[in-house]
Scaffold this motif. Structure first.
Motif, PDB file in Angstrom:
ATOM      1  N   PRO A 161       0.816  -1.274   0.329  1.00  6.97           N
ATOM      2  CA  PRO A 161      -0.033  -0.249   0.171  1.00  6.97           C
ATOM      3  C   PRO A 161       0.765   1.745  -0.339  1.00  6.97           C
ATOM      4  O   PRO A 161       2.183   1.523   0.723  1.00  6.97           O
ATOM      5  CB  PRO A 161      -1.074  -0.092   1.212  1.00  6.97           C
ATOM      6  N   VAL A 162       0.417   2.289  -0.588  1.00  6.99           N
ATOM      7  CA  VAL A 162       1.296   3.696  -0.775  1.00  6.99           C
ATOM      8  C   VAL A 162       1.774   3.870   0.647  1.00  6.99           C
ATOM      9  O   VAL A 162       2.339   4.620   0.886  1.00  6.99           O
ATOM     10  CB  VAL A 162       0.149   4.548  -0.993  1.00  6.99           C
ATOM     11  N   GLU A 163       0.881   3.924   1.575  1.00  9.11           N
ATOM     12  CA  GLU A 163       1.496   4.543   3.142  1.00  9.11           C
ATOM     13  C   GLU A 163       2.989   3.492   3.412  1.00  9.11           C
ATOM     14  O   GLU A 163       3.021   4.407   4.590  1.00  9.11           O
ATOM     15  CB  GLU A 163      -0.160   4.232   4.452  1.00  9.11           C
ATOM     16  N   ARG A 164       2.612   2.524   2.943  1.00  7.53           N
ATOM     17  CA  ARG A 164       3.745   1.872   3.255  1.00  7.53           C
ATOM     18  C   ARG A 164       5.548   2.555   2.756  1.00  7.53           C
ATOM     19  O   ARG A 164       6.285   1.810   3.610  1.00  7.53           O
ATOM     20  CB  ARG A 164       3.954   0.322   2.953  1.00  7.53           C
ATOM     21  N   ASP A 165       5.419   2.654   1.773  1.00  4.67           N
ATOM     22  CA  ASP A 165       6.054   3.400   0.932  1.00  4.67           C
ATOM     23  C   ASP A 165       7.417   4.055   1.905  1.00  4.67           C
ATOM     24  O   ASP A 165       7.028   5.443   2.369  1.00  4.67           O
ATOM     25  CB  ASP A 165       5.620   4.719  -0.037  1.00  4.67           C
ATOM     26  N   THR A 166       8.562   4.082   1.961  1.00  9.99           N
ATOM     27  CA  THR A 166       9.980   4.740   2.423  1.00  9.99           C
ATOM     28  C   THR A 166       9.901   5.715   1.265  1.00  9.99           C
ATOM     29  O   THR A 166       9.927   5.136   0.599  1.00  9.99           O
ATOM     30  CB  THR A 166      10.579   3.947   3.007  1.00  9.99           C
ATOM     31  N   THR A 203      10.558   6.222 -21.073  1.00  9.76           N
ATOM     32  CA  THR A 203      11.161   6.504 -22.189  1.00  9.76           C
ATOM     33  C   THR A 203      11.176   5.344 -22.769  1.00  9.76           C
ATOM     34  O   THR A 203      11.484   5.171 -24.587  1.00  9.76           O
ATOM     35  CB  THR A 203      12.571   6.688 -21.673  1.00  9.76           C
ATOM     36  N   HIS A 204      11.031   4.055 -22.567  1.00 10.95           N
ATOM     37  CA  HIS A 204      11.059   3.294 -23.596  1.00 10.95           C
ATOM     38  C   HIS A 204       9.867   2.329 -23.415  1.00 10.95           C
ATOM     39  O   HIS A 204       9.729   1.566 -24.358  1.00 10.95           O
ATOM     40  CB  HIS A 204      11.962   2.166 -22.473  1.00 10.95           C
ATOM     41  N   GLU A 205       8.482   2.479 -22.796  1.00  7.87           N
ATOM     42  CA  GLU A 205       7.573   1.285 -22.961  1.00  7.87           C
ATOM     43  C   GLU A 205       6.379   2.127 -22.809  1.00  7.87           C
ATOM     44  O   GLU A 205       4.725   1.915 -22.908  1.00  7.87           O
ATOM     45  CB  GLU A 205       7.540   0.397 -21.262  1.00  7.87           C
ATOM     46  N   GLY A 206       6.262   3.546 -22.703  1.00  4.64           N
ATOM     47  CA  GLY A 206       4.996   3.995 -22.965  1.00  4.64           C
ATOM     48  C   GLY A 206       4.846   4.795 -21.109  1.00  4.64           C
ATOM     49  O   GLY A 206       5.384   4.360 -20.773  1.00  4.64           O
ATOM     50  N   THR A 207       3.591   4.915 -21.735  1.00  6.17           N
ATOM     51  CA  THR A 207       2.506   6.881 -20.219  1.00  6.17           C
ATOM     52  C   THR A 207       2.273   5.808 -18.878  1.00  6.17           C
ATOM     53  O   THR A 207       2.079   6.648 -18.401  1.00  6.17           O
ATOM     54  CB  THR A 207       2.416   8.151 -20.839  1.00  6.17           C
ATOM     55  N   ALA A 208       1.412   4.678 -19.070  1.00 13.82           N
ATOM     56  CA  ALA A 208       0.100   4.296 -18.702  1.00 13.82           C
ATOM     57  C   ALA A 208       1.091   3.630 -17.388  1.00 13.82           C
ATOM     58  O   ALA A 208       0.718   4.217 -16.063  1.00 13.82           O
ATOM     59  CB  ALA A 208      -0.016   3.388 -18.987  1.00 13.82           C
ATOM     60  N   ARG A 209       2.205   3.052 -17.533  1.00 15.26           N
ATOM     61  CA  ARG A 209       2.882   2.760 -15.862  1.00 15.26           C
ATOM     62  C   ARG A 209       3.783   3.968 -15.620  1.00 15.26           C
ATOM     63  O   ARG A 209       3.585   3.726 -14.153  1.00 15.26           O
ATOM     64  CB  ARG A 209       3.352   1.271 -16.422  1.00 15.26           C
ATOM     65  N   ALA A 210       4.072   3.741 -16.510  1.00 14.56           N
ATOM     66  CA  ALA A 210       4.873   5.410 -15.539  1.00 14.56           C
ATOM     67  C   ALA A 210       4.557   6.760 -15.265  1.00 14.56           C
ATOM     68  O   ALA A 210       5.244   6.774 -14.021  1.00 14.56           O
ATOM     69  CB  ALA A 210       5.700   5.626 -16.898  1.00 14.56           C
ATOM     70  N   THR A 211       3.371   6.595 -15.821  1.00 15.78           N
ATOM     71  CA  THR A 211       2.431   7.414 -14.956  1.00 15.78           C
ATOM     72  C   THR A 211       2.394   7.187 -13.791  1.00 15.78           C
ATOM     73  O   THR A 211       1.835   7.830 -12.679  1.00 15.78           O
ATOM     74  CB  THR A 211       1.123   8.365 -15.623  1.00 15.78           C
ATOM     75  N   GLU A 212       1.996   6.155 -13.550  1.00 20.44           N
ATOM     76  CA  GLU A 212       1.562   5.054 -12.006  1.00 20.44           C
ATOM     77  C   GLU A 212       2.287   5.018 -10.782  1.00 20.44           C
ATOM     78  O   GLU A 212       2.146   6.007  -9.851  1.00 20.44           O
ATOM     79  CB  GLU A 212       0.652   3.812 -12.391  1.00 20.44           C
ATOM     80  N   HIS A 213       3.716   5.217 -11.347  1.00 20.37           N
ATOM     81  CA  HIS A 213       5.407   5.055 -10.499  1.00 20.37           C
ATOM     82  C   HIS A 213       5.066   6.716 -10.199  1.00 20.37           C
ATOM     83  O   HIS A 213       5.607   6.373  -9.094  1.00 20.37           O
ATOM     84  CB  HIS A 213       6.403   4.213 -12.146  1.00 20.37           C
ATOM     85  N   ARG A 272       6.427  11.258  -1.390  1.00 16.88           N
ATOM     86  CA  ARG A 272       7.241  12.265  -1.024  1.00 16.88           C
ATOM     87  C   ARG A 272       7.082  13.833  -0.026  1.00 16.88           C
ATOM     88  O   ARG A 272       7.491  14.237   0.267  1.00 16.88           O
ATOM     89  CB  ARG A 272       8.317  12.811  -2.421  1.00 16.88           C
ATOM     90  N   VAL A 273       5.418  14.084  -0.893  1.00 14.85           N
ATOM     91  CA  VAL A 273       4.744  15.172  -0.194  1.00 14.85           C
ATOM     92  C   VAL A 273       4.832  14.342   1.443  1.00 14.85           C
ATOM     93  O   VAL A 273       4.865  15.721   1.816  1.00 14.85           O
ATOM     94  CB  VAL A 273       3.578  15.233  -0.999  1.00 14.85           C
ATOM     95  N   ARG A 274       3.983  13.573   1.256  1.00 13.19           N
ATOM     96  CA  ARG A 274       3.591  12.916   2.378  1.00 13.19           C
ATOM     97  C   ARG A 274       4.905  12.826   3.220  1.00 13.19           C
ATOM     98  O   ARG A 274       4.740  13.017   4.707  1.00 13.19           O
ATOM     99  CB  ARG A 274       3.680  11.507   2.659  1.00 13.19           C
ATOM    100  N   MET A 275       6.126  12.611   3.683  1.00 13.81           N
ATOM    101  CA  MET A 275       7.639  12.958   3.646  1.00 13.81           C
ATOM    102  C   MET A 275       8.048  14.020   4.618  1.00 13.81           C
ATOM    103  O   MET A 275       8.718  13.946   5.681  1.00 13.81           O
ATOM    104  CB  MET A 275       8.057  10.888   3.661  1.00 13.81           C
ATOM    105  N   LEU A 276       8.022  14.525   2.632  1.00 14.67           N
ATOM    106  CA  LEU A 276       8.906  15.696   2.746  1.00 14.67           C
ATOM    107  C   LEU A 276       8.028  16.689   2.545  1.00 14.67           C
ATOM    108  O   LEU A 276       9.705  18.029   3.006  1.00 14.67           O
ATOM    109  CB  LEU A 276      10.034  15.684   1.311  1.00 14.67           C
ATOM    110  N   GLY A 277       6.968  16.885   2.415  1.00 16.52           N
ATOM    111  CA  GLY A 277       6.198  18.158   2.172  1.00 16.52           C
ATOM    112  C   GLY A 277       6.362  18.618   0.847  1.00 16.52           C
ATOM    113  O   GLY A 277       7.485  17.981  -0.223  1.00 16.52           O
ATOM    114  N   ASP A 278       5.606  19.594   0.670  1.00 18.01           N
ATOM    115  CA  ASP A 278       5.692  20.137  -0.783  1.00 18.01           C
ATOM    116  C   ASP A 278       6.808  21.185  -1.878  1.00 18.01           C
ATOM    117  O   ASP A 278       6.753  20.365  -2.598  1.00 18.01           O
ATOM    118  CB  ASP A 278       3.932  21.734  -0.792  1.00 18.01           C
TER     119      ASP A 278
END
Length: 790
Positions: A433-438, A454-464, A472-478
């Motif tokens: 889950p996203v909340e477990r991300d470090t 760069t290599h495989e298109g935009t759908a999965r890239a946008t997700e990552h 980073r917003v959650r842990m470091l701020g805006d």
């Protein structure tokens, strides 16, 4: 006669008669038993038992067997044929071991082959998970061979059975679920004829004792067949739902059987079961249907296996780490820092030995997806799945994967490593889950997102990239620089997907925030300015794009210098904006100068150099100078194939541009086959919604029209126009160009009723959006004049 003494597939333990164990002369009961034995032996009774006539004088009763039934058995024809071949050799003893993961169906395969494919006698099933169980099974065989021996000491019955096996040939003993070779070694060493079929979770240790057969999961068709057989007619389910559930269960027979029995018992549909498996995995892994064997669930079976690995705690930890990766192709190097090499090798070896993981032989490991699902599902009651241990394993899996993922992803030499690790990064994103991300996870997803972009298109890239921003917003701020970098990357992904409605505002916000936080001249601020200018260009807003590009070039020259790679990037982008505006008098010299500087600074084969060379060839073509454009396109294609590979989007773009240039030169014999091949590769690599794919369709449709193939051209123009409306919107320059080409094709086909109104509408929109002198506007105006004159 047929004897079925089955204890859930395994015979009962023998309870010894104290009177018999006291000795043959201890009391009358003992003498009565021995005398009853004497009546079934061809010679007079002489004690002690060792003096009995050899067991060759005692034939096996007809059809003596206790093989379990296999009512739910499906498929496995190839494995059955392999067992046929393995046991076809007459004479010496043949020992064959079927090994595999718990729940894979080893016992079912052995039972089916023994009951239906082996014709000898006896066929005897012995539970062999411990030495006492083996002894009990042999004693039971001794009694079955000579019923009059019932009541004699177990040791005597075991010896009697072993002697009988040693002096007969046409028999089969199934040793089911062998855990330790030492538990059956005494039997294998003494018997030199007949057939032993062993089932075991242990994949190793059999080399000098048995040939082996590794049993894998069912095929999709076999798994669906098994599920529907168990479900019967209690519930009508869509075949696709059953197939989806079986795929999620990894086609593991026990899991499919467990799910089907649960569905049949409770009236639950496959789709609902799948949803409950996702929401309540702990309970669903452990639950079985009413009356089912609670010991035969995937949670219980694998817990027993891991209990046997308790002496190697590292093994369980490794399994919990591997649970977060993709099931196949896990590089062993991802585990390198867990422990000293000998301890790590031992732990991995024990997991392989018990079939919990498999060594692919190429430096990678694989794990069944349900083993992974169980290993990452917390359960306070399972010592192998304590929540704190699972959390620790998740964090270590993330750290190891992030450390292994290359940083300089522009370097083609690291791309194979990136591709190897991408499935595991995707699996980590899917399972955690996203909340477990470090913070380490956000760095990983940022890197994988940029590589995917760069290599495989935009759908999965946008997700990552979106996930990196959220973490980073959650842990470091805006306002943290890393957060702003992630926002800039995400805006770039939106733009690459044609979603300029989200890309431009995010670029504008990021530029403003970087100016406020980092200052006007910070390299990140300068990068944001160039990216925003590119987004304006892609939106057709050249009135804002060109001045911003000119400012970005001036700022980078002032801050970074003329030869800095980023300055050269800005100069290339400015040239592209000039070209898009039709200002070839400024575009061509700027590209020529930038290309020369990049060759000098970066090298002839650098990916950025190849971008500029492709752009220079393009503006040569726009200027009508095909004599310079085509050789430059050909050279760029060859260099991109060599540097980037056949399937890289930039390689396909260059090949598409080369084919279009052939078409512009009138060489449709070379243009059309190359365009058809390139479009097929774009579809395969990026999908039909990619902007690259749509551009390739447009060029191929144009070539078809040039060849007079309007029946092929018009449907492709229609598809391209619809795709660009969907992805880019009605007023995007590329959409307007597509609408104009479609209308002109209608006119060429004589369909003026559709052509003229569409051209008139397109001309008005082009003047409004692009201006009266834009090349697209001029082309649409010329096509309208032609249509009206028909």
């Amino acid at each position: 006669m047929a004897l079925f003494n089955r204890r859930g597939g395994k015979g009962p333990n023998t309870t010894r008669d104290p009177a018999v164990e006291a000795g043959s002369g201890s009391n009358a009961a003992g003498r009565d038993i021995v005398n009853s034995v004497a009546q079934h032996i061809d010679s007079a009774v002489v004690l002690p038992p060792e003096a009995y006539r050899p067991p060759t004088a005692v034939p096996a009763p007809p059809m003596l067997h206790n093989i379990p039934r296999t009512a739910g058995f499906v498929g496995r024809e190839q494995a059955l044929v392999r067992l046929d071949a393995a046991f076809s050799t007459p004479g010496d003893v043949v020992v064959h071991a079927v090994h595999g993961l718990g729940g894979i169906g080893k016992s079912a395969l052995a039972a089916r082959w023994a009951a239906q494919r082996f014709t000898g006698n006896p066929r005897w099933w012995i539970t062999a998970d411990s030495r006492p169980a083996v002894d009990a099974g042999l004693a039971e065989l001794g009694r079955a061979l000579q019923p009059a021996l019932t009541g004699l000491p177990e040791d005597f019955l075991i010896e009697r059975a072993v002697q009988w096996l040693a002096t007969h040939e046409d028999w089969l003993i199934v040793l089911d679920n062998v855990d330790q070779l030492d538990d059956v070694r005494f039997l294998l060493d003494r018997v030199t004829t007949g057939r032993f079929l062993i089932t075991t979770r242990r994949a190793t240790g059999w080399r000098t004792h048995a040939t082996t057969l590794r049993l894998d999961v069912l095929s999709e068709g076999e798994a669906v067949d098994l599920f529907t057989r168990i479900l019967h007619t209690t519930q009508v389910s869509a075949a696709s739902d059953v197939a989806t559930l079986c795929a999620e269960l990894g086609y593991l027979p026990l899991a499919v059987e467990q799910a089907a029995s649960y569905c049949a018992e409770t009236g639950t549909g496959p789709r609902t079961y799948l949803r409950m498996l996702d929401q309540f995995p702990t309970q669903m892994f452990a639950d079985t249907a009413e009356g089912g064997d609670a010991e035969r669930t995937i949670a219980r079976i694998w817990r027993i296996t891991l209990n046997r690995l308790n002496a190697t705690p590292l093994a369980g930890h490794i399994l919990r780490i591997l649970a977060w990766y993709a099931p196949k192709g896990i590089p062993r190097t991802l585990l390198d820092d867990l422990a000293p090499a000998p301890a790590l090798a031992k732990a991995i070896g024990r997991l392989i030995a018990y079939s919990m993981i498999a060594d692919s032989g190429d430096g990678t490991l694989s794990v069944h997806r349900l083993v992974q699902a169980l290993a990452r599902t917390p359960d306070e009651d399972d010592p192998h799945r304590h929540p704190a241990d699972i959390d620790q394993a998740h964090d270590q899996a993330t750290d190891h994967l992030s450390s292994a993922f290359p940083v300089g992803i522009e370097d083609p030499e690291v791309w194979p490593q990136c591709r190897t690790l991408l499935p595991h990064a995707q699996a980590l994103a899917d399972h955690a889950p996203v909340e477990r991300d470090t913070l380490t996870a956000t760095s990983l997803f940022s890197g994988t997102g940029l590589f995917l972009l760069t290599h495989e298109g935009t759908a999965r890239a946008t997700e990552h990239l979106r996930r990196a921003v959220a973490g980073r917003v959650r842990m470091l701020g805006d306002d943290h620089p890393d957060t702003l970098a992630s926002r800039s990357n995400l805006a770039g992904a939106y733009g690459a997907a044609g979603d300029l409605g989200r890309a431009i505002p995010l670029h504008e916000q990021t530029l403003a925030d970087r100016m406020r936080v980092l200052g006007d001249d910070h390299p990140d601020t300068l990068a944001s300015r160039t990216r925003l200018a590119n987004a304006y260009k892609e939106a057709g807003d050249l009135g804002r794009a060109i001045p911003l590009h000119e400012q970005a070039v001036a700022d980078r020259v002032r801050v970074l210098g003329e030869d800095h790679p980023d300055t050269l990037v800005s100069r290339n982008s400015l040239g592209a904006a000039y070209g898009a505006a039709g200002d070839l008098g400024r575009a061509i010299p700027l590209f020529e100068r930038t290309l020369a500087d990049q060759v000098r600074v970066l090298g002839d084969g650098h990916p950025r150099t190849l971008v500029t060379r492709n752009n220079l060839a393009m503006v040569y073509e726009w200027a009508g100078d095909l004599g310079r454009a085509i050789p430059l396109f050909e050279r760029t294609v060859a260099d991109r194939v060599r540097v980037l590979g056949e399937d890289h989007p930039d390689t396909l773009v260059s090949r598409n541009n080369l084919a279009a240039a052939y078409g512009a030169a009138g060489d449709l014999g070379r243009a059309i086959p190359l365009l058809e091949r390139t479009l097929a590769e774009f579809m395969r690599v990026l999908g039909d919604g990619s902007l690259y794919t749509l551009a390739s369709q447009d060029v191929l449709a144009t070539a078809y029209r040039g060849a007079g193939e309007l029946g092929q051209a018009i449907p492709l123009f229609e598809r391209t126009f619809a795709g660009r409306v969907r992805v880019l919107g009605e007023d995007h320059p590329d959409t307007l160009a597509s609408r104009g080409k479609l209308a002109a094709a209608y006119g060429a086909a004589g369909d003026l009723g559709r052509a003229i109104p569409l051209l008139e509408r397109t001309l008005d929109d082009c003047v409004r959006v692009l201006g009266a002198d834009h090349p697209t506007t001029r082309q649409v105006r010329a096509d309208l004049i032609t249509a009206r004159s028909r």
